[in-house]
Design a protein around this motif. Structure first.
Motif, PDB file in Angstrom:
ATOM      1  N   VAL A   1       0.875  -1.169   0.000  1.00 41.44           N
ATOM      2  CA  VAL A   1       0.000   0.000   0.000  1.00 41.44           C
ATOM      3  C   VAL A   1       0.911   1.217   0.000  1.00 41.44           C
ATOM      4  O   VAL A   1       1.811   1.332   0.836  1.00 41.44           O
ATOM      5  N   CYS A   2       0.686   2.114  -0.942  1.00 35.29           N
ATOM      6  CA  CYS A   2       1.480   3.343  -1.034  1.00 35.29           C
ATOM      7  C   CYS A   2       0.593   4.524  -0.669  1.00 35.29           C
ATOM      8  O   CYS A   2      -0.408   4.793  -1.340  1.00 35.29           O
ATOM      9  N   LEU A   3       0.983   5.233   0.374  1.00 37.04           N
ATOM     10  CA  LEU A   3       0.191   6.351   0.873  1.00 37.04           C
ATOM     11  C   LEU A   3       0.597   7.695   0.269  1.00 37.04           C
ATOM     12  O   LEU A   3       0.228   8.735   0.787  1.00 37.04           O
ATOM     13  N   GLY A   4       1.351   7.659  -0.810  1.00 36.88           N
ATOM     14  CA  GLY A   4       1.617   8.869  -1.569  1.00 36.88           C
ATOM     15  C   GLY A   4       2.906   9.581  -1.244  1.00 36.88           C
ATOM     16  O   GLY A   4       3.742   9.109  -0.478  1.00 36.88           O
ATOM     17  N   ASP A   5       3.053  10.731  -1.878  1.00 36.49           N
ATOM     18  CA  ASP A   5       4.274  11.533  -1.837  1.00 36.49           C
ATOM     19  C   ASP A   5       5.477  10.744  -2.339  1.00 36.49           C
ATOM     20  O   ASP A   5       6.547  10.736  -1.744  1.00 36.49           O
TER      21      ASP A   5
ATOM     22  N   VAL B   1      11.007   9.941 -11.621  1.00 32.84           N
ATOM     23  CA  VAL B   1      10.584   9.038 -12.697  1.00 32.84           C
ATOM     24  C   VAL B   1      10.861   7.593 -12.307  1.00 32.84           C
ATOM     25  O   VAL B   1      10.000   6.713 -12.431  1.00 32.84           O
ATOM     26  N   GLU B   2      12.053   7.340 -11.823  1.00 31.93           N
ATOM     27  CA  GLU B   2      12.442   5.986 -11.456  1.00 31.93           C
ATOM     28  C   GLU B   2      11.610   5.444 -10.291  1.00 31.93           C
ATOM     29  O   GLU B   2      11.238   4.263 -10.287  1.00 31.93           O
ATOM     30  N   CYS B   3      11.328   6.280  -9.308  1.00 27.75           N
ATOM     31  CA  CYS B   3      10.544   5.829  -8.157  1.00 27.75           C
ATOM     32  C   CYS B   3       9.111   5.488  -8.556  1.00 27.75           C
ATOM     33  O   CYS B   3       8.572   4.456  -8.142  1.00 27.75           O
ATOM     34  N   VAL B   4       8.503   6.342  -9.362  1.00 28.39           N
ATOM     35  CA  VAL B   4       7.141   6.047  -9.832  1.00 28.39           C
ATOM     36  C   VAL B   4       7.141   4.760 -10.648  1.00 28.39           C
ATOM     37  O   VAL B   4       6.296   3.879 -10.446  1.00 28.39           O
ATOM     38  N   ALA B   5       8.097   4.613 -11.552  1.00 31.33           N
ATOM     39  CA  ALA B   5       8.152   3.423 -12.406  1.00 31.33           C
ATOM     40  C   ALA B   5       8.338   2.152 -11.574  1.00 31.33           C
ATOM     41  O   ALA B   5       7.663   1.142 -11.817  1.00 31.33           O
ATOM     42  N   LEU B   6       9.231   2.196 -10.609  1.00 29.18           N
ATOM     43  CA  LEU B   6       9.494   1.030  -9.769  1.00 29.18           C
ATOM     44  C   LEU B   6       8.256   0.623  -8.987  1.00 29.18           C
ATOM     45  O   LEU B   6       7.885  -0.559  -8.941  1.00 29.18           O
ATOM     46  N   LEU B   7       7.589   1.583  -8.406  1.00 30.27           N
ATOM     47  CA  LEU B   7       6.374   1.257  -7.658  1.00 30.27           C
ATOM     48  C   LEU B   7       5.251   0.787  -8.568  1.00 30.27           C
ATOM     49  O   LEU B   7       4.496  -0.126  -8.216  1.00 30.27           O
TER      50      LEU B   7
ATOM     51  N   ASP C   1       2.428  -2.712  -8.625  1.00 35.17           N
ATOM     52  CA  ASP C   1       0.967  -2.578  -8.610  1.00 35.17           C
ATOM     53  C   ASP C   1       0.390  -2.454  -7.191  1.00 35.17           C
ATOM     54  O   ASP C   1      -0.475  -3.232  -6.781  1.00 35.17           O
ATOM     55  N   PRO C   2       0.869  -1.466  -6.434  1.00 27.88           N
ATOM     56  CA  PRO C   2       0.345  -1.318  -5.074  1.00 27.88           C
ATOM     57  C   PRO C   2      -1.052  -0.695  -5.060  1.00 27.88           C
ATOM     58  O   PRO C   2      -1.498  -0.119  -6.061  1.00 27.88           O
ATOM     59  N   VAL C   3      -1.716  -0.823  -3.946  1.00 22.16           N
ATOM     60  CA  VAL C   3      -2.860   0.039  -3.679  1.00 22.16           C
ATOM     61  C   VAL C   3      -2.230   1.400  -3.439  1.00 22.16           C
ATOM     62  O   VAL C   3      -1.309   1.523  -2.625  1.00 22.16           O
TER      63      VAL C   3
END
Length: 106
Positions: free
Chosen positions: A32-36, A45-51, A55-57
């Motif tokens: 579960v990813c609570l954002g930021d 870019v790399e952090c968004v792509a990795l997460l 496929d987290p909530v």
């Protein structure tokens, strides 16, 4: 069900990789990813792509929403305002669209 809850990555790729490496040794059923995920550090870019690969909530944090223009930076520190502008200038449109589509709550 075992959940791993992540938040406030703020584009810190090395820290995210370290946490995900540790999670690989755990029997986690869902992330579960609570954002930021973006803001402050050099690898949004790399952090968004990795997460995204995991496929987290996922819900949007204030920095995620500010980068997409969904909220203003009123009330942010001067450093945060600069980080939002820097990040916005570096994110490709597909990532901006993805972040803009994240819900504010689960």
């Amino acid at each position: 069900m075992r959940l791993a809850i992540l938040s406030d990555v703020h584009a810190n790729l090395e820290a995210l990789q370290a946490v995900l490496g540790r999670l690989a040794a755990e029997a986690v059923d869902r992330i579960v990813c609570l954002g930021d995920v973006v803001g402050y550090n050099a690898n949004p870019v790399e952090c968004v792509a990795l997460l995204r690969e995991l496929d987290p909530v996922w819900v949007a944090g204030s920095h995620d929403r500010a980068v997409t223009g969904q909220i203003t930076t009123a009330g942010f520190s001067a450093t945060a305002v600069r980080a939002v502008a820097w990040t916005r200038a570096r994110l490709p449109q597909d990532i901006l669209d993805f972040l803009a589509g994240l819900p504010s709550r689960a």
